[in-house]
Enzyme design. Structure first.
Site, PDB file in Angstrom:
ATOM      1  N   HIS A 193       0.882  -1.241  -0.012  1.00  0.00           N
ATOM      2  CA  HIS A 193      -0.163  -0.121   0.083  1.00  0.00           C
ATOM      3  C   HIS A 193       1.045   1.367   0.054  1.00  0.00           C
ATOM      4  O   HIS A 193       0.410   2.284  -0.395  1.00  0.00           O
ATOM      5  CB  HIS A 193      -0.732  -0.035   1.171  1.00  0.00           C
ATOM      6  CG  HIS A 193      -1.818  -1.075   1.229  1.00  0.00           C
ATOM      7  ND1 HIS A 193      -1.565  -2.290   1.971  1.00  0.00           N
ATOM      8  CD2 HIS A 193      -3.176  -1.175   0.964  1.00  0.00           C
ATOM      9  CE1 HIS A 193      -2.751  -3.063   1.565  1.00  0.00           C
ATOM     10  NE2 HIS A 193      -3.674  -2.438   1.123  1.00  0.00           N
ATOM     11  N   ASP A 264      -5.114  -6.415  -7.625  1.00  0.00           N
ATOM     12  CA  ASP A 264      -5.149  -5.639  -6.257  1.00  0.00           C
ATOM     13  C   ASP A 264      -5.605  -4.072  -6.490  1.00  0.00           C
ATOM     14  O   ASP A 264      -5.470  -3.775  -7.688  1.00  0.00           O
ATOM     15  CB  ASP A 264      -3.927  -5.832  -5.377  1.00  0.00           C
ATOM     16  CG  ASP A 264      -4.320  -5.864  -3.921  1.00  0.00           C
ATOM     17  OD1 ASP A 264      -5.277  -5.118  -3.490  1.00  0.00           O
ATOM     18  OD2 ASP A 264      -3.231  -6.267  -3.067  1.00  0.00           O
TER      19      ASP A 264
END
Length: 356
Positions: A193, A264
């Site tokens: 992230h 993702d």
């Protein structure tokens, strides 16, 4: 009853983009976005939940906004990744807890994993959610900041058996599974992230360890898979989610996986290596993903929908349709009267009270 299987076969086919919504109610702009031909799914977050009635109204409005199937998903694994935790939702154990139970009693751990899957899926489906991105199949090497107790265990055999049991529980409630993060996110320490995790190991070691659960479970158990935003330079310089070698070559051909492949989130820091949002989506789709996720950036979602220009190929549409629940879910009141659900919930609650 929330029966969407018939609706999933009508109207617009599912498109290759999954988007999100900002708050507790659907706005007019979000309704238009969901109706776009390139949209096929929507993902929810904790910000979309106040209580069960509100959540059910939101998912109904989202589904009504699209003239065709809309796959409504959420990251709802248990432990620290559980978007809905109040208002009657059962607090679910971290997967590491199930791995520790395995060391005490493997069969009891598998029963608890199945109970967890049933409770997880039944409660979500009673509120109009079709899919949770679970189970995590990453191995627990002890160093990953983003995986940690989300993983069942270090041993791929234990991970596989507990994941299979959890998926069985999901299936009892009519929900498909999503194994993540292929081929494995547990070894590197970095959080994709926020940065660019790199795993220096060679292909055969990864296939024998981290990717082994995917090979053993296959698409008969895992209806979908999500690749990792991790670079494995000994295999390919591109992150796995943008790599034709990983998705088309290894996952599809070598492991013979025939289910859905989700990217993702393309707004994560590790995804920016592929360029702007359109370049990222095209790279993921070209690599073999069936659907790409664009979360927390409606401006980028709109840019992608305006510029992507191509829908999902027929093979992707067929795979995506198989992810929709095959039968209807009871409403919340009916669920509370279901003996199998009640027994599973008691087991899960007892586990959470004693975990750690």
């Amino acid at each position: 009853m929330h029966d969407i299987s018939e609706r999933a076969a009508k109207g617009l086919p599912p498109g290759p983009v999954m988007v999100d919504v900002a708050g507790l109610e659907l706005t007019a702009a979000e309704a238009r976005r969901l109706a776009h031909p390139l949209v096929g799914g929507a993902i929810l977050f904790a910000r979309n939940f106040r209580d069960r009635a509100q959540l059910a109204a939101l998912t109904a409005a989202m589904r009504a906004a699209r003239p065709g199937p809309l796959l409504i998903a959420v990251d709802h694994e248990g432990g620290r990744v559980q978007r809905f935790r109040t208002g009657g939702f059962t607090v679910l154990p971290a997967m590491r807890t199930l791995g520790r139970r395995w060391m005490e009693d493997p069969l009891a751990a598998m029963k608890l994993a199945s109970d967890t899957g049933l409770v997880l899926a039944a409660e979500l489906r009673a509120c109009g959610v079709d899919l949770s991105f679970t189970p995590v199949l990453d191995l627990d090497y002890g160093g990953s900041r983003v995986i940690g107790d989300r993983a069942f265990d270090r041993d791929p055999r234990v991970v596989t058996m507990l994941a299979r049991a959890l998926v069985q529980g999901l299936a009892l409630a009519g929900m498909a599974a999503c194994g993540k993060h292929f081929p494995g996110h547990g070894y590197p320490e970095g959080d994709s992230h926020l940065e660019f995790p790199v795993d220096p190991r060679g292909l055969e070691e990864i296939l024998a360890e981290d990717a082994a659960p995917y090979a053993w479970l296959g698409d008969a158990v895992l209806g979908s898979v999500m690749p990792a935003h991790v670079v494995f330079p000994a295999v390919d310089r591109k992150p796995a989610g943008f790599s034709r070698k990983w998705i088309r070559g290894i996952l599809r051909r070598r492991l013979r996986y025939g289910g859905v492949v989700f990217s993702d989130d393309l707004t994560m820091e590790a995804a920016t290596v592929a360029g702007d949002i359109v370049a990222r989506a095209r790279a993921a789709l070209d690599a073999g993903c069936d659907m790409v996720l664009v979360c927390n950036r409606p401006d980028q979602a709109d840019e992608l929908l305006a510029r992507l220009g191509t829908g999902a190929p027929a093979a992707s549409v067929r795979r995506l349709r198989r992810l929709f629940p095959a039968f209807g879910a009871p409403d919340w009141a009916a669920l509370q009267a279901d003996d199998r659900y009640r027994a599973a919930r008691r087991a899960v609650r007892a586990c959470v009270r004693t975990q750690g």
